[in-house]
Write a protein that holds these residues in place. Structure first.
Motif, PDB file in Angstrom:
ATOM      1  N   GLY A  21       0.577  -1.099   0.237  1.00  0.00           N
ATOM      2  CA  GLY A  21       0.081  -0.270  -0.054  1.00  0.00           C
ATOM      3  C   GLY A  21       0.707   1.488   0.371  1.00  0.00           C
ATOM      4  N   ARG A  22       2.005   1.139   0.178  1.00  0.00           N
ATOM      5  CA  ARG A  22       2.872   2.316   0.361  1.00  0.00           C
ATOM      6  C   ARG A  22       3.587   2.314  -1.064  1.00  0.00           C
ATOM      7  N   LEU A  23       3.605   1.287  -1.555  1.00  0.00           N
ATOM      8  CA  LEU A  23       4.443   1.417  -3.319  1.00  0.00           C
ATOM      9  C   LEU A  23       3.895   0.757  -4.639  1.00  0.00           C
ATOM     10  N   PHE A  24       3.919   1.149  -5.243  1.00  0.00           N
ATOM     11  CA  PHE A  24       3.097  -0.098  -5.984  1.00  0.00           C
ATOM     12  C   PHE A  24       4.296  -0.487  -7.762  1.00  0.00           C
ATOM     13  N   VAL A  25       4.695  -1.707  -7.654  1.00  0.00           N
ATOM     14  CA  VAL A  25       5.661  -1.914  -8.898  1.00  0.00           C
ATOM     15  C   VAL A  25       5.016  -2.244 -10.466  1.00  0.00           C
ATOM     16  N   GLY A  26       5.537  -1.049 -10.648  1.00  0.00           N
ATOM     17  CA  GLY A  26       4.788  -1.109 -12.966  1.00  0.00           C
ATOM     18  C   GLY A  26       6.600  -2.284 -13.700  1.00  0.00           C
ATOM     19  N   ALA A  55      -2.263   5.298  -8.425  1.00  0.00           N
ATOM     20  CA  ALA A  55      -3.166   6.098  -9.726  1.00  0.00           C
ATOM     21  C   ALA A  55      -1.413   6.235 -10.464  1.00  0.00           C
ATOM     22  N   ALA A  56      -0.753   6.708  -9.925  1.00  0.00           N
ATOM     23  CA  ALA A  56       0.511   7.042 -10.594  1.00  0.00           C
ATOM     24  C   ALA A  56       1.259   6.129 -11.595  1.00  0.00           C
ATOM     25  N   ALA A  57       1.028   4.558 -11.188  1.00  0.00           N
ATOM     26  CA  ALA A  57       1.027   3.546 -12.122  1.00  0.00           C
ATOM     27  C   ALA A  57       0.251   3.630 -13.258  1.00  0.00           C
ATOM     28  N   GLU A  58      -1.216   3.422 -12.916  1.00  0.00           N
ATOM     29  CA  GLU A  58      -2.147   3.931 -13.904  1.00  0.00           C
ATOM     30  C   GLU A  58      -1.589   5.218 -15.222  1.00  0.00           C
ATOM     31  N   TYR A 125       1.806  13.011  -5.189  1.00  0.00           N
ATOM     32  CA  TYR A 125       1.680  11.543  -5.787  1.00  0.00           C
ATOM     33  C   TYR A 125       1.771  11.850  -7.209  1.00  0.00           C
ATOM     34  N   HIS A 126       2.472  12.805  -7.909  1.00  0.00           N
ATOM     35  CA  HIS A 126       2.333  12.753  -9.600  1.00  0.00           C
ATOM     36  C   HIS A 126       0.676  12.678  -9.730  1.00  0.00           C
ATOM     37  N   GLN A 131      -7.001  12.740 -12.296  1.00  0.00           N
ATOM     38  CA  GLN A 131      -6.938  10.931 -12.050  1.00  0.00           C
ATOM     39  C   GLN A 131      -6.876  10.336 -10.776  1.00  0.00           C
ATOM     40  N   TYR A 132      -6.423  11.073  -9.496  1.00  0.00           N
ATOM     41  CA  TYR A 132      -5.749   9.456  -8.370  1.00  0.00           C
ATOM     42  C   TYR A 132      -7.896   9.021  -8.045  1.00  0.00           C
ATOM     43  N   LEU A 133      -8.807  10.460  -8.416  1.00  0.00           N
ATOM     44  CA  LEU A 133     -10.446   9.738  -8.303  1.00  0.00           C
ATOM     45  C   LEU A 133     -11.068   8.478  -9.188  1.00  0.00           C
TER      46      LEU A 133
END
Length: 486
Positions: A21-26, A55-58, A125-126, A131-133
């Motif tokens: 939940g603190r990071l996501f891996v593309g 959201a940033a990954a997407e 959040y970049h 976009q987050y929504l």
């Protein structure tokens, strides 16, 4: 989020739950993004890009993994609640993703302009708030498609999309498949009935029995029931248009999956995102237990077993309900306060048909108590509630109905505590307790509490207050730890 990429990859390789939940891996070789706990085949380091949010990954073009399901990742804790505007905004977006609330309205509630919010949010959040929504809505929809048998149209509406066409178009652009195609990939059918079950992730460990014991001791008859190792309660909520929806919710623990199972009556589908957000708050699913324990393990030097890894702070589902319960609990036993609360609900709560034994009423809204007017002391006096507490409950109804205090998304809990203490009948203990449970304030401390004095005998309230400074900013967790060892 590419600083210390080597360390982030090591955490991913170790499947470290502390980073969930603190990071996501593309992963460039597959075009998907994963949680750091994903059990799929480990990709090479050069194929990994790390993001702070889904959201940033997407936005970078990655699709969510169907195995680890990023929509189940726990949220991030607010460790600096006085300044973390962006984190509070993110939680509001998650909570209201199904309501269609405008960014300007969210910014106003947070005390800033929508322009400033967009700028701060993007810097942190970049991605933009919009976009987050969109990602919040898509991930909620993905969870509904995976875990329920709701129609695609029902899923689209519950997730906050204004139309089925808009939902289908965005889903296909982001995830490169249609909602119907995703559903066909899931194994097994699900019977369509009058309830919906979803999963909400947390960071382990989670001491579930202590949480249920706390809630059980304070359960309000007619509103809450704890049985079969699960928590059940009635729900009455309004949507953005003011339409009221009633139903029930049941919450159980799935320790093998590091998640809570949340079953909601289908009548609450139009306010589903609000219900899920309140469950996250009630069960403290944003907690990062290892970070808390690093500070509180020194409590074991005072009393062995005082600092326990995995302790959660019970939050609240209904701010007025929890605040009234706190006032009724002043200078009486927990059992006596529960009796008074049950009478209060039976007299002024609304009846709800749930089909579940013990769940019969919703808690009265502040507006209903305001309608009692000058007769408040006489009316509540018949229930055994003394006039001083009756008047305090009335003042709480005034400030909550008029939004004079923001219990759920306040920028400065300590400032809100001062405002609470200005209400006649609310002292330090009550204000700190309300802040701990309704404001998600992690640093509340009840130095005069009888339970804390019993857990740490021989100290005055002033000495306990000084002692607690070593436990900042997690004194709410220290408080619950001390109650748990009694």
């Amino acid at each position: 989020m590419q600083e210390n990429t080597k360390g982030l990859y090591a955490a991913f390789k170790a499947k470290d739950v502390r980073f969930d939940g603190r990071l996501f891996v593309g992963i460039s070789s597959t075009g998907i993004y994963c949680r750091p706990v994903c059990r799929a085949r480990q990709p090479k380091a050069e194929n990994c890009t790390f993001f702070r949010t889904a959201a940033a990954a997407e936005q970078a073009g990655y699709r969510p993994c169907l195995l680890c399901r990023p929509e189940l990742a726990p949220g991030s804790a607010i460790t600096d609640a006085t300044a973390n505007l962006v984190c509070r905004a993110a939680r509001m977006l998650e909570r209201n993703c199904g309501s269609g609330q405008k960014l300007r309205e969210i910014a106003e509630r947070l005390g800033c302009t929508d322009r400033h919010l967009r700028r701060a949010f993007t810097a942190e959040y970049h991605v933009s708030p919009v976009q987050y929504l969109q990602t919040c809505r898509l991930l909620l929809a993905k969870s509904l498609l995976t875990d329920t048998n709701l129609s695609v149209l029902e899923v689209a509406m519950a997730a906050g999309f204004g139309s089925l066409r808009r939902f289908n178009d965005l889903f296909k652009i982001r995830y490169q498949l249609t909602p119907t195609a995703l559903r066909k990939r899931q194994l097994g059918g699900r019977a369509h009935n009058e309830e919906i079950t979803l999963m909400l992730g947390y960071r382990p460990p989670y001491i579930w029995d202590k949480m249920l014991k706390f809630l059980s001791g304070r359960a309000i008859r007619g509103i809450e029931v704890i049985k079969n190792d699960e928590y059940l309660r009635t729900v009455q909520l309004k949507n953005a248009e003011g339409k009221q929806f009633c139903g029930w919710v049941r919450v159980g623990n799935r320790p093998a999956e590091n998640a809570l199972s949340v079953t909601v009556s289908e009548s609450l589908l139009p306010v589903l995102s609000e219900v899920l957000a309140r469950i996250k708050n009630l069960f403290d699913l944003y907690c990062e237990p290892n970070a808390v324990y690093e500070t509180l393990k020194v409590m074991n030097d005072l009393r062995p077993g005082a600092g326990v890894l995995g302790t959660r702070v019970p939050g609240c589902f209904n701010t007025f309900e929890t605040s009234v319960r706190a006032v009724l609990g002043q200078q009486v036993t927990v059992k006596a306060a529960s009796t008074l609360a049950a009478r209060f609900v039976a007299a002024y709560g609304s009846q709800i048909q749930t089909g579940i034994e013990g769940l019969t009423h919703s808690f009265p809204a502040p507006e209903k108590i305001l309608a009692l007017g000058e007769n408040i002391t006489e009316r509540l006096g018949k229930l055994g509630i003394i006039s001083a507490r009756a008047n305090t409950i009335y003042q709480l109804a005034v400030i909550l109905a008029g939004a004079k205090l923001d219990f759920e998304f306040c920028g400065d809990p300590e400032e809100e505590i001062q405002k609470l203490q200005a209400v006649r009948g609310i002292g330090s203990w009550t204000a700190q307790y309300i802040a701990m449970r309704t404001m998600s304030w992690p640093d509340a401390f009840l130095a005069t509490d009888v339970g804390i004095k019993k857990a740490l005998p021989g100290y005055t309230a002033k000495e306990l207050q000084l002692l607690s400074e070593e436990w900042c900013p997690w004194r709410s967790y220290a408080t619950v730890n001390l109650w748990n060892i009694l």
